[in-house]
Design an enzyme around this catalytic site. Structure first.
Site, PDB file in Angstrom:
ATOM      1  CG  ASP A  37      -1.996   1.024   1.178  1.00 48.69           C
ATOM      2  OD1 ASP A  37      -2.361   1.443   0.064  1.00 48.69           O
ATOM      3  OD2 ASP A  37      -2.500   1.417   2.247  1.00 48.69           O
ATOM      4  CG  ASN A  85      -7.307  -1.377  -5.792  1.00 51.67           C
ATOM      5  OD1 ASN A  85      -6.403  -2.158  -5.524  1.00 51.67           O
ATOM      6  ND2 ASN A  85      -7.657  -0.396  -4.963  1.00 51.67           N
TER       7      ASN A  85
END
Length: 258
Positions: A37, A85
């Site tokens: 991340d 996403n």
């Protein structure tokens, strides 16, 4: 400036060697899961476009796998793309999918010993991307190196739903009724249909970027996992960060409810 950089590198090297000494004889996790991340925030803070951040993060992956191999980790799961996403803008998503496909091509190159498995809902990805990922993973069959799971189009809830669906389909084809299935259904029956079936559950889950949540990563498998959260964005993740995670893991006493 050059002197400061050299001094920083010297301190970093000393600290790294100290961590390696502390880990001698320590138990290592068999399976490490990593939430990679912070690519976008790293790029923004550096004044770069988002795609540059994703590419920088992609370059870090081989380094991580080398560190894991050195630590005798058997399985590594890398979360590269979540189901959430997939809702990003088409421009960013197209670039990210191409970067991920390129990473998988590199990981499955004949020069690498790793066995690669794609874990995720491939039917949620563009057909061309899904086919490319599957074909690349197929090239690694028969290899004996570390198992590398690439989580693309992955969501923990989606994985559990897919596992239950496969379980029901399997027993429906065998003529088992819902009532009969309910009589003998156990958690192991569901585990056998997860994307990671046949693999040990993760001992250690690492998330970069300072966020302290799983966001749906390996919800089923992480029931007994140790978590380690790192402030560094993924492209800035260093070997000392990884060694610190291993040191923290080795110091924890895992009781499993006993």
């Amino acid at each position: 400036m050059a002197l400061k950089v050299r001094l920083r590198e010297l301190i970093y090297d000393v600290y790294q060697r100290r961590l390696r000494r502390q880990l001698r004889g320590a138990r290592s996790p068999r399976h490490v899961g990593v939430i990679l991340d912070g690519n976008r925030r790293w790029a923004k803070e550096a004044g770069l476009d988002i795609a540059h951040g994703h590419r920088a993060g992609a370059r870090k992956i081989s380094e991580l796998l080398g560190w894991c191999q050195e630590a005798k980790v058997e399985v590594v799961t890398l979360w590269l793309l979540s189901t959430d996403n997939l809702n990003r803008s088409s421009a960013e998503l197209d670039a990210l999918l191409e970067i991920i496909a390129g990473v998988v091509d590199e990981l499955t190159d004949a020069s690498n010993p790793w066995r690669v498995r794609i874990v995720g809902a491939l039917d949620m990805l563009p057909t061309e991307t899904a086919a490319r990922l599957s074909a690349a993973a197929l090239r690694t069959e028969g290899r004996t190196g570390m198992q590398v799971n690439v989580a693309a189009g992955y969501g923990g809830r989606q994985e559990i739903a897919d596992a239950v669906r496969k379980l029901l389909q399997q027993h429906a084809e065998a003529g088992t009724t819902i009532e009969e299935l309910a009589e003998f259904l156990t958690v192991d029956h569901i585990s056998e249909h997860l994307y990671t079936s046949g693999q040990p559950d993760p001992d250690l889950l690492i998330r970069t970027s300072g966020e302290q949540r799983l966001s749906g990563f390996m919800l089923w498998q992480s029931a007994h996992s140790e978590f380690w959260f790192c402030e560094a964005y993924w492209p800035a993740f260093r070997r000392v960060d990884f060694l610190r995670a291993l040191r923290e893991y080795s110091a924890r006493h895992r009781r499993y409810g006993g």
